[in-house]
Design a protein around this motif. Structure first.
Motif, PDB file in Angstrom:
ATOM      1  N   GLY A   1       0.820  -1.215   0.000  1.00 12.86           N
ATOM      2  CA  GLY A   1       0.000   0.000   0.000  1.00 12.86           C
ATOM      3  C   GLY A   1       0.853   1.263   0.000  1.00 12.86           C
ATOM      4  O   GLY A   1       0.519   2.256  -0.652  1.00 12.86           O
ATOM      5  N   VAL A   2       1.960   1.216   0.727  1.00 11.12           N
ATOM      6  CA  VAL A   2       2.862   2.368   0.775  1.00 11.12           C
ATOM      7  C   VAL A   2       3.479   2.590  -0.603  1.00 11.12           C
ATOM      8  O   VAL A   2       3.588   3.727  -1.072  1.00 11.12           O
ATOM      9  N   ILE A   3       3.874   1.506  -1.267  1.00 11.83           N
ATOM     10  CA  ILE A   3       4.462   1.611  -2.606  1.00 11.83           C
ATOM     11  C   ILE A   3       3.450   2.218  -3.574  1.00 11.83           C
ATOM     12  O   ILE A   3       3.781   3.123  -4.349  1.00 11.83           O
ATOM     13  N   GLU A   4       2.215   1.733  -3.526  1.00 12.63           N
ATOM     14  CA  GLU A   4       1.170   2.270  -4.410  1.00 12.63           C
ATOM     15  C   GLU A   4       0.932   3.752  -4.134  1.00 12.63           C
ATOM     16  O   GLU A   4       0.807   4.556  -5.071  1.00 12.63           O
ATOM     17  N   MET A   5       0.901   4.127  -2.855  1.00 11.46           N
ATOM     18  CA  MET A   5       0.692   5.525  -2.497  1.00 11.46           C
ATOM     19  C   MET A   5       1.839   6.388  -3.018  1.00 11.46           C
ATOM     20  O   MET A   5       1.615   7.464  -3.578  1.00 11.46           O
ATOM     21  N   LEU A   6       3.076   5.910  -2.863  1.00  7.27           N
ATOM     22  CA  LEU A   6       4.231   6.671  -3.343  1.00  7.27           C
ATOM     23  C   LEU A   6       4.213   6.804  -4.861  1.00  7.27           C
ATOM     24  O   LEU A   6       4.565   7.864  -5.401  1.00  7.27           O
ATOM     25  N   GLU A   7       3.803   5.746  -5.559  1.00  5.93           N
ATOM     26  CA  GLU A   7       3.727   5.829  -7.023  1.00  5.93           C
ATOM     27  C   GLU A   7       2.656   6.836  -7.455  1.00  5.93           C
ATOM     28  O   GLU A   7       2.867   7.603  -8.392  1.00  5.93           O
TER      29      GLU A   7
END
Length: 133
Positions: A67-73
């Motif tokens: 979820g953090v990766i998706e948010m950062l992207e």
């Protein structure tokens, strides 16, 4: 971008300690003798046979930062879009300013030329009047 790449490199689950890692504890000098005996007893146990079924081995650590990766992207995409919009707005403002400067320079040049022509015409008119008298 760097944070996303670092998180993606670590995006995998980690297994629990294997029996080989547990048996390696026996050779450490920091482990007390009674703990080593407990490890030996644990390793000596037989696995269940027949109808006895053990639960599947769970991961020691499951990666939970998807979820953090998706948010950062998404944030990266948003920042790129905003930067592009701001750069476009800045270029439009710069172009408008250059056009204004060009227009004002042309007006100044035209006014200077008109003033010089008017002064020259007035001088000729006064000269003609002086010659006529």
């Amino acid at each position: 971008q760097r944070a996303i790449s670092v998180l993606k490199k670590q995006a995998h689950d980690r297994p629990q300690a294997s029996l080989a890692q547990v048996s390696a504890l026996r050779s450490l000098s920091l482990i007390p003798a009674d703990a080593k005996r407990s490890i030996d007893l644990f390793l000596a146990q037989q696995e269940p046979e027949g109808l006895e079924v053990s639960a599947p081995e769970a991961y020691g650590y499951e990666f939970q930062s998807h979820g953090v990766i998706e948010m950062l992207e998404k944030l990266l995409d948003k920042f790129v879009e905003e930067r592009t919009a701001l750069e476009k707005e800045e270029m439009n403002s710069k172009h408008a300013h250059e056009m204004l400067v060009q227009d004002l320079t042309a007006q100044i040049d035209q006014s200077t030329q008109d003033r010089e022509e008017k002064a020259e015409s007035k001088a000729k008119h006064l000269q003609a009047k002086a010659d006529a008298e």
